[in-house]
Design an enzyme around this catalytic site. Structure first.
Site, PDB file in Angstrom:
ATOM      1  N   SER A   1      40.406  42.125  39.729  1.00  0.00           N
ATOM      2  CA  SER A   1      40.005  40.890  39.164  1.00  0.00           C
ATOM      3  C   SER A   1      41.166  39.670  39.467  1.00  0.00           C
ATOM      4  O   SER A   1      40.885  38.572  39.323  1.00  0.00           O
ATOM      5  CB  SER A   1      39.610  41.016  37.635  1.00  0.00           C
ATOM      6  OG  SER A   1      40.566  40.829  36.838  1.00  0.00           O
TER       7      SER A   1
ATOM      8  N   LYS B   1      43.774  37.716  32.513  1.00  0.00           N
ATOM      9  CA  LYS B   1      43.029  36.803  33.159  1.00  0.00           C
ATOM     10  C   LYS B   1      44.037  35.345  32.820  1.00  0.00           C
ATOM     11  O   LYS B   1      44.988  35.407  32.270  1.00  0.00           O
ATOM     12  CB  LYS B   1      41.679  36.468  32.578  1.00  0.00           C
ATOM     13  CG  LYS B   1      40.695  37.532  32.434  1.00  0.00           C
ATOM     14  CD  LYS B   1      40.353  37.818  33.867  1.00  0.00           C
ATOM     15  CE  LYS B   1      39.125  39.294  33.585  1.00  0.00           C
ATOM     16  NZ  LYS B   1      39.027  39.966  34.826  1.00  0.00           N
TER      17      LYS B   1
END
Length: 186
Positions: free
Chosen positions: A39, A80
């Site tokens: 990701s 993230k």
């Protein structure tokens, strides 16, 4: 015999102090983390090993483009990039990030943008109002996060806004594998 006993006691004492210091550093200041999944590519690769600074947000606030580790669930931490901050409106249209209606460059995505095919999108269009929670602006105590691999990331578009009190810390140092050993630029 007494001298040997004193020497052993000194060694045991030194080891206990070392373990206590290591425990304190690990619990309150720095911790290792292993990137799990794609990701955050191309910035971070699956199985990159990094150091998380757990102390930094005790003395400062998260900033745009910080790479953070947070508790996504009680059992799992995610890594993230902070995109939106409290008080801001976030939207993406035609692969351009807009903060409060103004375009913002994302230099860490330039490599991906240069490689994409015509009519291929990196980030599907969205507005803050469309993510879970339906906010018009990001409330105090929350941030909006996205993975760099926008088409393959469970981030705020799925999870909603991230409470700042779930943030473990900031990471910017890859220490393993050795061929990727470096500090991240942003």
């Amino acid at each position: 015999m007494s001298k040997l006993k004193n020497e052993w006691f000194d060694w045991v004492k030194a080891l206990l102090i070392a373990f206590a210091l290591a425990f304190i550093v690990r619990m309150f200041f720095f911790a290792p983390i292993v990137v799990d999944g794609p990701s955050m590519q191309p910035t971070l690769h699956n199985h990159d090993q990094m150091i998380v600074n757990k102390f930094i947000y005790n003395v400062s606030e998260p900033e745009r483009f910080d790479i953070i580790v947070f508790h996504a669930t009680p059992e799992q931490d995610f890594i993230k990039r902070v995109i939106g901050l409290p008080g801001e409106h976030v939207a993406v249209k035609d692969d351009v990030l807009y903060i409060d209606g103004k375009p913002v460059k994302e230099p860490f995505l330039q490599e991906i943008k240069d490689q994409k095919k015509p009519n291929q999108t990196l980030t599907g269009d969205f507005k803050l109002e469309e993510i879970p929670g339906g906010y018009e602006t990001i409330p105090e105590g929350y941030v909006l996060v996205l993975g760099d691999n926008r088409n393959n990331s469970a981030d705020s578009r799925v999870l909603g806004l991230i409470p700042e009190d779930t943030i473990v810390g900031k990471t910017s140092f890859i220490y393993w594998p050795l061929d990727r050993f470096h500090m991240l630029d942003f």
